[in-house]
Design a protein around this motif. Structure first.
Motif, PDB file in Angstrom:
ATOM      1  N   ALA A 125       0.848  -1.193   0.000  1.00 54.39           N
ATOM      2  CA  ALA A 125       0.000   0.000   0.000  1.00 54.39           C
ATOM      3  C   ALA A 125       0.883   1.243   0.000  1.00 54.39           C
ATOM      4  CB  ALA A 125      -0.925  -0.005   1.217  1.00 54.39           C
ATOM      5  N   HIS A 149       0.703   4.144  -1.021  1.00 53.76           N
ATOM      6  CA  HIS A 149       0.098   5.462  -0.741  1.00 53.76           C
ATOM      7  C   HIS A 149       0.168   5.804   0.750  1.00 53.76           C
ATOM      8  CE1 HIS A 149      -3.057   2.420  -0.301  1.00 53.76           C
ATOM      9  NE2 HIS A 149      -3.674   3.235   0.530  1.00 53.76           N
ATOM     10  N   HIS A 150       0.397   4.800   1.590  1.00 51.85           N
ATOM     11  CA  HIS A 150       0.525   5.066   3.028  1.00 51.85           C
ATOM     12  C   HIS A 150       1.954   5.439   3.435  1.00 51.85           C
ATOM     13  CE1 HIS A 150      -3.496   4.100   4.215  1.00 51.85           C
ATOM     14  NE2 HIS A 150      -3.428   2.834   3.863  1.00 51.85           N
ATOM     15  N   SER A 151       2.910   5.278   2.549  1.00 51.29           N
ATOM     16  CA  SER A 151       4.308   5.460   2.930  1.00 51.29           C
ATOM     17  C   SER A 151       4.579   6.869   3.447  1.00 51.29           C
ATOM     18  CB  SER A 151       5.218   5.186   1.737  1.00 51.29           C
ATOM     19  OG  SER A 151       6.574   5.405   2.080  1.00 51.29           O
TER      20      SER A 151
END
Length: 302
Positions: A150, A152-154
């Protein structure tokens, strides 16, 4: 797994190991150059891997990258980056961080004024994700070993913050845990000190070449994320229809609430399926994803 085989019988090849969060469909290892096996890793090979990592994770200018022999090598060394004090490690989570800090004389604290902190993001085992506002300590470690499912959570954009390191594990998302490859991204001063601690040639030529090929293969990464999401939903349906409730996780591992986790583990083990349970929650069980040919065995064991 050896203990499970000893207790419940069979041979290792009979078993499905769902106790890990490793992608069961690994990246296909490309044909390697002879130098990968016969020569000490050279700077060009190392640069190719670092360049691929910088592109894959969109590492900002001002942050440095270090390739290492697995994320565990970093976890073992990071407590040496500062004088021992108090470290905040949000629990429950992966226990090797606390073990390493304590082995180097640190004390575990729940206070927001701790000198160091560890955020496992997303968290293992419940999948909790953190925000940039949660990064507060002078030495802040964000373990993104499971974040490639995922991206986009980084929190990679915050690696320019002084005292901050983000850890990446190659073995989990790419399914090549035996390659022993990890990365630290962040404060150049901290990266330089970690590099000195690890010594020359910490990463094998084989790992350098395989890692660079995998990080450059964006189509594989996108297709893998789609497949993992589908398989996680399939596992949830299979487990929850037998009375479990989904508590969280990622698309590499799922955390369930059950009536008696030890009883569930025992039942699965009689079907030669191994799982993960926790001493702090007797009604939690964590399952990784089965490989394509293992779904029927898991369903039978359930």
């Amino acid at each position: 797994m050896d203990a499970a085989v000893s207790k419940y019988g069979g041979v290792r090849s009979d078993w499905v190991d769902l106790s890990t969060g490793i992608n069961p469909v690994p990246y296909s290892v490309p044909t390697l150059s002879n130098d990968a096996w016969t020569a000490l890793p050279d700077q060009d090979m190392a640069n190719a891997l670092i360049d691929a990592a910088r592109r894959f994770w969109n590492v900002p200018q001002g942050a440095d990258i270090l390739a290492t022999p697995g994320a565990s090598a970093l976890i073992a060394q990071i407590p040496r980056l500062a004088q021992p004090g108090s470290v905040q490690i949000a629990a429950p989570t992966y226990n090797e961080h606390a073990a390493s800090f304590q082995a180097h004389g640190w004390s575990i604290s729940n206070t927001p004024t701790a000198m160091a902190q560890v955020l496992v993001h997303p968290n293992n085992p419940d999948g909790h994700v953190w925000n940039s506002s949660d990064i507060t300590a002078p030495l802040s470690i964000v373990d993104e070993s499971f974040c490639d499912v995922a991206p986009h959570h980084s929190l990679i954009n915050h690696t320019t913050r002084s005292g901050t390191l983000i850890l990446k594990s190659f073995g989990k998302f790419w399914g090549l845990a035996g390659l022993r490859l990890g990365f630290a991204v962040g404060d150049p001063d901290l990266i330089a000190r970690l590099k000195e601690m690890l010594g020359p040639w910490p990463v094998s030529g084989v790992a350098l070449e395989v890692g660079a090929a995998a990080l450059n293969d964006l189509n594989w990464a996108a297709q893998t994320r789609t497949r993992l999401n589908q398989d996680a939903e399939r596992l949830d349906a299979m487990v929850c229809k037998r009375g479990a409730a989904i508590l969280g996780g990622t698309s590499l591992f799922r955390l369930y609430q059950v009536d008696d986790a030890a009883q569930w583990q025992d039942k699965l083990a009689h079907g030669h399926v191994w799982s993960r349970i926790f001493p702090y929650a007797d009604n939690w069980i964590r399952l990784g994803l089965p490989a394509p040919n293992d779904w029927a065995q898991v369903e039978t064991a359930l």
